[in-house]
Design an enzyme around this catalytic site. Structure first.
Site, PDB file in Angstrom:
ATOM      1  N   HIS A 113      45.353  50.199  34.011  1.00  0.00           N
ATOM      2  CA  HIS A 113      45.186  51.727  32.103  1.00  0.00           C
ATOM      3  C   HIS A 113      46.116  52.342  32.182  1.00  0.00           C
ATOM      4  CE1 HIS A 113      46.410  54.771  35.559  1.00  0.00           C
ATOM      5  NE2 HIS A 113      45.893  53.828  36.586  1.00  0.00           N
ATOM      6  N   HIS A 157      43.294  49.067  38.078  1.00  0.00           N
ATOM      7  CA  HIS A 157      45.170  50.555  38.317  1.00  0.00           C
ATOM      8  C   HIS A 157      45.780  49.271  39.233  1.00  0.00           C
ATOM      9  CE1 HIS A 157      42.051  53.051  38.314  1.00  0.00           C
ATOM     10  NE2 HIS A 157      40.622  52.006  38.898  1.00  0.00           N
TER      11      HIS A 157
END
Length: 197
Positions: free
Chosen positions: A8, A151
């Site tokens: 992200h 992530h």
């Protein structure tokens, strides 16, 4: 089949040097701009589907990368970030101090034990392996290119399976940068990394 693993974009807590884990922190403007830039770079690359962590920072990154293209985004809870339990929100400076019992996380992951209410690296690797084996690999005959937006630690858990790393080598060549894409190829039996943009 190709698999794009993307971390992200930058968040307020990333910029402040704080552990996020499962706290739902939004992108900051720099993170949004980087996601749009990556989306522009990948605009001519076709994807069959995008899988995203349910956390807003990953889902918004996926939406910005997709842009106006008609690609389904599926949120899957197995792609949520590693939980740091009671330590979520602490600074990396505190986390990495030698007197902090969790400082092994980045340097000697085979010695890492999670904080109270946190998740172990073994648990993370089990759910990422399950996701790849039950969701991604069965699409070998039907999909040409898939994207996962998630992530830092979560993506390294995926890579442990894709690259055959054990817990001692969990971090491989290090944490992905925000909005970095690592690309893997699957031949129906084996995975191979083909680029780290």
């Amino acid at each position: 089949m190709e698999l794009y693993l993307i971390r992200h974009g930058l968040t307020v807590w990333n910029a402040a040097g704080k552990l996020q884990g499962n706290v739902d922190i939004e992108l900051n403007e720099q993170g949004r701009e980087a996601a749009i830039e990556l989306g522009n770079k990948l605009d001519k690359t076709s994807f069959d589907v995008i899988y995203s962590s349910p956390r807003i920072r990953a889902y918004e990154t996926a939406c910005l990368i997709r842009g106006r293209r008609n690609i389904q985004i599926i949120r899957d809870d197995r792609l949520r970030e590693l939980s740091f339990g009671d330590m979520e929100g602490v600074t990396y400076d505190h986390w990495n101090r030698e007197d902090c019992p969790y400082h092994y996380f980045f340097t000697e992951p085979d010695k890492y034990l999670p904080p109270p209410n946190g998740e172990s690296l073994e648990e993370l690797c089990q759910r990422t392996r399950d996701f790849l084996q039950s969701v991604i690999e069965p699409q070998f005959d039907s999909s040409k290119r898939i994207m996962i937006v998630a992530h830092g630690a979560l993506n390294k858990g995926l890579m442990c399976y894709l690259e055959g790393n054990d817990k001692a080598h969990f971090w491989g060549k290090g944490l992905q940068k925000n909005c970095q894409a690592s690309v893997f190829e699957y031949d129906g039996k084996n995975w191979q990394k083909i680029s780290d943009d």
